[in-house]
Design an enzyme around this catalytic site. Structure first.
Site, PDB file in Angstrom:
ATOM      1  N   SER A 232      13.492 -10.048   5.436  1.00  0.00           N
ATOM      2  CA  SER A 232      12.739  -8.907   4.922  1.00  0.00           C
ATOM      3  C   SER A 232      13.324  -8.459   3.577  1.00  0.00           C
ATOM      4  O   SER A 232      13.519  -9.269   2.677  1.00  0.00           O
ATOM      5  CB  SER A 232      12.721  -7.782   5.960  1.00  0.00           C
ATOM      6  OG  SER A 232      11.806  -6.774   5.620  1.00  0.00           O
ATOM      7  N   ASP A 326       2.920 -12.818   9.815  1.00  0.00           N
ATOM      8  CA  ASP A 326       3.712 -11.677   9.369  1.00  0.00           C
ATOM      9  C   ASP A 326       2.784 -10.578   8.856  1.00  0.00           C
ATOM     10  O   ASP A 326       1.999 -10.805   7.932  1.00  0.00           O
ATOM     11  CB  ASP A 326       4.668 -12.126   8.260  1.00  0.00           C
ATOM     12  CG  ASP A 326       5.597 -11.019   7.781  1.00  0.00           C
ATOM     13  OD1 ASP A 326       5.483  -9.886   8.264  1.00  0.00           O
ATOM     14  OD2 ASP A 326       6.448 -11.313   6.912  1.00  0.00           O
ATOM     15  N   HIS A 360       7.011 -10.873  11.810  1.00  0.00           N
ATOM     16  CA  HIS A 360       7.978 -10.590  10.752  1.00  0.00           C
ATOM     17  C   HIS A 360       9.428 -10.741  11.204  1.00  0.00           C
ATOM     18  O   HIS A 360      10.239 -11.332  10.498  1.00  0.00           O
ATOM     19  CB  HIS A 360       7.752  -9.172  10.236  1.00  0.00           C
ATOM     20  CG  HIS A 360       8.575  -8.818   9.030  1.00  0.00           C
ATOM     21  ND1 HIS A 360       8.394  -9.417   7.807  1.00  0.00           N
ATOM     22  CD2 HIS A 360       9.597  -7.923   8.876  1.00  0.00           C
ATOM     23  CE1 HIS A 360       9.266  -8.918   6.942  1.00  0.00           C
ATOM     24  NE2 HIS A 360      10.009  -8.014   7.554  1.00  0.00           N
TER      25      HIS A 360
END
Length: 421
Positions: A232, A326, A360
């Site tokens: 991330s 995601d 994600h």
């Protein structure tokens, strides 16, 4: 004969290690329910259950017997872990203190009612985050706030710096597990921890440079370069470090962005502006949850070009691990954009591994899939994408892929052991 519940290895194991679960002493063909539970450090209860039927000998082995329903179905030897769900809405399982284990409780119940059957057998098992001999060393060197994990043995070992996304302070569980595979891994905090800044209005890459230099100079770290591992926003910082700093040999980017997705980032006389966002593009699912996948501007034209990380300057070897579902942002698009920029400038084509139906938060193996939780940047509950089983499979594969990649490019003894679902 009383039924007995057996676990292999017995008593304790590392979190990323497969766990063999079997039951003996049942009646032939007896229907049973297996139930698993653990509590995190904040008291939240995570649970899963599955229905089974004993074989003709009154035995049940989850490596050979398919689940007939419950939290999952089919042949899933580790399903009782990866299918766990919290009793609190939108709660994600995170290990905050790697010096203590999660205690897994397993029950065998008569029949196919997960909360009504007679208890036939039970067991407890400790799932640890520090492999035997791994050393945990807190780091307060200059401005750097981190924790270094060193494998057993003399060393030196291949060095890796590990970064999570925003809002988490200092998370150590991925670094501690990876140190058990023969790497010297430093989990790095970069804000909202200890005496570090409480916000990220301006990010100064010199802080990360100081951390890189510390790791490179450590006597237990093998040179000439180190690896980076980020997810991330942490993956964005890894791309920035690989672009602007020296001493970075290899980097694993998990669901990152090729744009500066947060605040202003500065390194010496260079500035990356934050890419624009538009919260009016937030969508709402049928369940009333927020979907932010389109909030971040696509940085291909106009002012947002000043937000693109110039990865084409980097000589680092990259591995991109991408969840194709995601919903934090369009990770696959950004990985392929980075690849195009690198190749257009004669740099090595990065490896990109895309995982279908994967969201994600690609974690180490057996962490439960988190459908939705609070996003610390937007301060709203958002969905992260993926489907439980596909996401679990991706986590097992990604864990093996990143170890193989780092051993190949950083050296050291390859201790990668194939994990199982």
């Amino acid at each position: 004969m009383m039924p007995t519940l057996s676990l292999e290895p017995a008593g304790r194991s590392c979190w990323d290690e497969p766990l063999g679960i079997s039951v003996r002493g049942l009646a032939p063909g007896q229907p049973v329910t297996l139930r698993a539970a653990l509590r995190d450090e904040k008291g939240a209860l995570f649970r899963a259950h599955a229905r089974y039927r004993a074989d003709a000998h009154g035995q049940l082995d989850l490596a050979r017997a398919p689940a007939l329903g419950g939290s999952f179905a089919g042949l899933e030897p580790m399903g009782l872990l990866w299918a766990m769900q919290p009793d609190r809405p939108f709660w994600r399982l995170i290990k905050r203190d790697v010096q203590t284990p999660f205690v897994l409780e397993l029950d065998v119940l008569d029949g196919h009612e997960p909360d009504g059957g007679r208890l036939l057998a039970k067991a407890e098992h400790e799932r640890h985050f520090l492999a035997p001999g791994v050393r945990r060393v807190p780091v307060r060197e200059g401005r750097v706030r981190a924790t270094l994990f060193l494998p057993p043995g003399k060393g030196p070992f291949p060095g890796i710096m590990d970064l999570f996304g925003i809002g988490r302070g200092l998370l150590e569980y991925r670094a501690s597990l990876l140190a058990g595979k023969g790497f010297a891994v430093m989990a790095l905090a970069y804000y909202n921890y200890d005496d570090l800044p409480k916000d990220m209005d301006v990010i100064h890459l010199e802080y990360f440079e100081e951390a890189v230099n510390y790791l490179l100079s450590h006597p237990q770290v093998k040179g000439p370069g180190i690896g980076l591992l980020g997810i991330s926003r942490g993956a964005d910082f890894c791309l920035c470090m690989a672009t602007f700093l020296k001493g970075i040999t290899a980097a694993v980017i998990i669901n990152g962005s090729v744009a500066n997705s947060g605040k202003i980032l500065r390194y010496k006389d260079q500035t990356l502006l934050p890419v624009g966002t538009d919260i009016s593009r937030i969508k709402v699912t049928k369940e009333g949850l927020k979907d932010i996948v389109d909030v971040l501007n696509v940085p291909l034209e106009g002012a947002d070009l000043k937000s693109i990380i110039p990865v084409e300057r980097s000589d680092t070897t990259f591995l991109f691990l991408v969840g194709q579902d995601d919903h934090n942002w369009r990770s696959e698009f950004y990985a392929r954009e980075a690849s195009k920029r690198l190749q257009a400038h004669g740099k090595e084509e990065p490896q990109i591994i895309c995982y279908p139906d994967t969201g994600h938060n690609i974690e180490p193996p057996y962490f439960p899939w988190c459908k939705a939780s609070l996003h610390s940047f937007y301060n709203i509950v958002v969905i992260f994408g993926g489907e439980p089983r596909a996401h679990a499979m991706a986590q097992v594969d990604a864990w093996q892929q990143l170890q193989t990649f780092f051993h190949k490019h950083l050296g050291g003894e390859d201790r990668t052991v194939p994990a199982k679902l």
